[in-house]
Each structure stands twice: as structure tokens, then as C-alpha cells.
Scaffold this motif. Sequence first.
Motif, PDB file in Angstrom:
ATOM      1  N   ARG A  61     -51.518   3.642 -37.821  1.00 64.35           N
ATOM      2  CA  ARG A  61     -50.795   3.297 -39.065  1.00 64.35           C
ATOM      3  C   ARG A  61     -51.441   3.830 -40.342  1.00 64.35           C
ATOM      4  O   ARG A  61     -51.337   3.203 -41.398  1.00 64.35           O
ATOM      5  N   PRO A  63     -51.008   6.018 -43.235  1.00 70.88           N
ATOM      6  CA  PRO A  63     -49.849   6.733 -43.782  1.00 70.88           C
ATOM      7  C   PRO A  63     -50.144   8.188 -44.146  1.00 70.88           C
ATOM      8  O   PRO A  63     -49.275   9.047 -43.985  1.00 70.88           O
ATOM      9  N   PHE A  81     -41.475   9.623 -44.370  1.00 70.73           N
ATOM     10  CA  PHE A  81     -41.388   8.258 -44.883  1.00 70.73           C
ATOM     11  C   PHE A  81     -40.726   7.331 -43.863  1.00 70.73           C
ATOM     12  O   PHE A  81     -41.203   6.229 -43.607  1.00 70.73           O
ATOM     13  N   ARG A  82     -39.648   7.808 -43.242  1.00 69.00           N
ATOM     14  CA  ARG A  82     -38.962   6.996 -42.231  1.00 69.00           C
ATOM     15  C   ARG A  82     -39.875   6.728 -41.042  1.00 69.00           C
ATOM     16  O   ARG A  82     -39.890   5.626 -40.497  1.00 69.00           O
ATOM     17  N   GLN A  84     -43.167   6.633 -41.061  1.00 70.08           N
ATOM     18  CA  GLN A  84     -44.165   5.653 -41.493  1.00 70.08           C
ATOM     19  C   GLN A  84     -43.614   4.233 -41.395  1.00 70.08           C
ATOM     20  O   GLN A  84     -44.256   3.336 -40.855  1.00 70.08           O
ATOM     21  N   SER A  85     -42.412   4.048 -41.921  1.00 72.99           N
ATOM     22  CA  SER A  85     -41.871   2.685 -42.017  1.00 72.99           C
ATOM     23  C   SER A  85     -41.190   2.201 -40.751  1.00 72.99           C
ATOM     24  O   SER A  85     -41.313   1.030 -40.401  1.00 72.99           O
ATOM     25  N   GLU A  86     -40.502   3.069 -40.017  1.00 71.95           N
ATOM     26  CA  GLU A  86     -39.696   2.635 -38.876  1.00 71.95           C
ATOM     27  C   GLU A  86     -40.384   2.789 -37.521  1.00 71.95           C
ATOM     28  O   GLU A  86     -40.084   2.032 -36.602  1.00 71.95           O
ATOM     29  N   LEU A  89     -44.529   1.420 -38.473  1.00 73.87           N
ATOM     30  CA  LEU A  89     -44.490   0.087 -39.090  1.00 73.87           C
ATOM     31  C   LEU A  89     -45.643  -0.120 -40.083  1.00 73.87           C
ATOM     32  O   LEU A  89     -46.285  -1.163 -40.114  1.00 73.87           O
ATOM     33  N   HIS A  92     -45.399  -2.127 -46.231  1.00 74.34           N
ATOM     34  CA  HIS A  92     -44.732  -1.532 -47.392  1.00 74.34           C
ATOM     35  C   HIS A  92     -45.718  -1.122 -48.493  1.00 74.34           C
ATOM     36  O   HIS A  92     -45.599  -0.040 -49.055  1.00 74.34           O
ATOM     37  N   LEU A  95     -47.319   2.321 -47.759  1.00 79.29           N
ATOM     38  CA  LEU A  95     -46.500   3.506 -47.513  1.00 79.29           C
ATOM     39  C   LEU A  95     -46.834   4.621 -48.502  1.00 79.29           C
ATOM     40  O   LEU A  95     -47.097   4.373 -49.675  1.00 79.29           O
TER      41      LEU A  95
END
Length: 120
Positions: A61, A63, A81-82, A84-86, A89, A92, A95
Amino acid sequence: MDAEEAANRRQAMQQLYARGALDEQFVIDALDRRQREVVIQALALLAMIDMEDARRIITRRNPQRITALVWKAGLSMRTAFRIQSEVALVPHRQLLFARNGFDYPLSEAQMTALLEPYLA
């Protein structure tokens, strides 16, 4: 998933890569379908790094390192970005956002350095 099924999936992904079918849209479609393992395998193939190294980058994780991996795979910062977030995880507040809405926020030298341990 058992070892045989995993091997079959890897082989199918390698065939897609060989045919030039792994691209940004393929990864976006896999993200839309929440196919985490497909995204990781695609990143590994496109970035030309070991599958387990790609998995380690995602699961740790970080980023910056995830963004560097997506860059190395030749994909956009929006896709980074997607991922990293999806997929990874990343929380926020950690990110890494695009510069000017779509540019990579790190230099090529920074991203190369972040991936150095995996490109030996």
C-alpha cells in the motif's frame, strides 16, 4: 483458487499480453469488474516485473510505489489513482493524486528509483 487454476489464469494472461490485448482499457474493465488478481497480473506483465513483486507492491500500500508500477506499465495516472484506491485500498489521506488532473506527480527518475529493487 488452486495451483492449476492459477497457472491456467497466468497462461491466459500471458497469451493476451503476447497478442497485445493487455492495455489501459483492459485494466479499466478489470477494475470495473473488481478483478483484483487480473489487474495485478496485467500490471506485472505490462511493467515486465515478477508477478510476486507486483503483488508485494500492491499489498504494501505504498502509493508512490504503486503509482510507479502503473507508470512503468504504461498506464495513465487516472488508472494509477484507481488502482491505489480500489485494488491496494490505500487510505484516502495517503492517496497520491494526479498533478493538473492527469499528470504523474512524481518525476520519471523518482518512479524509476522506487522500482529499482524490483527491476534487477
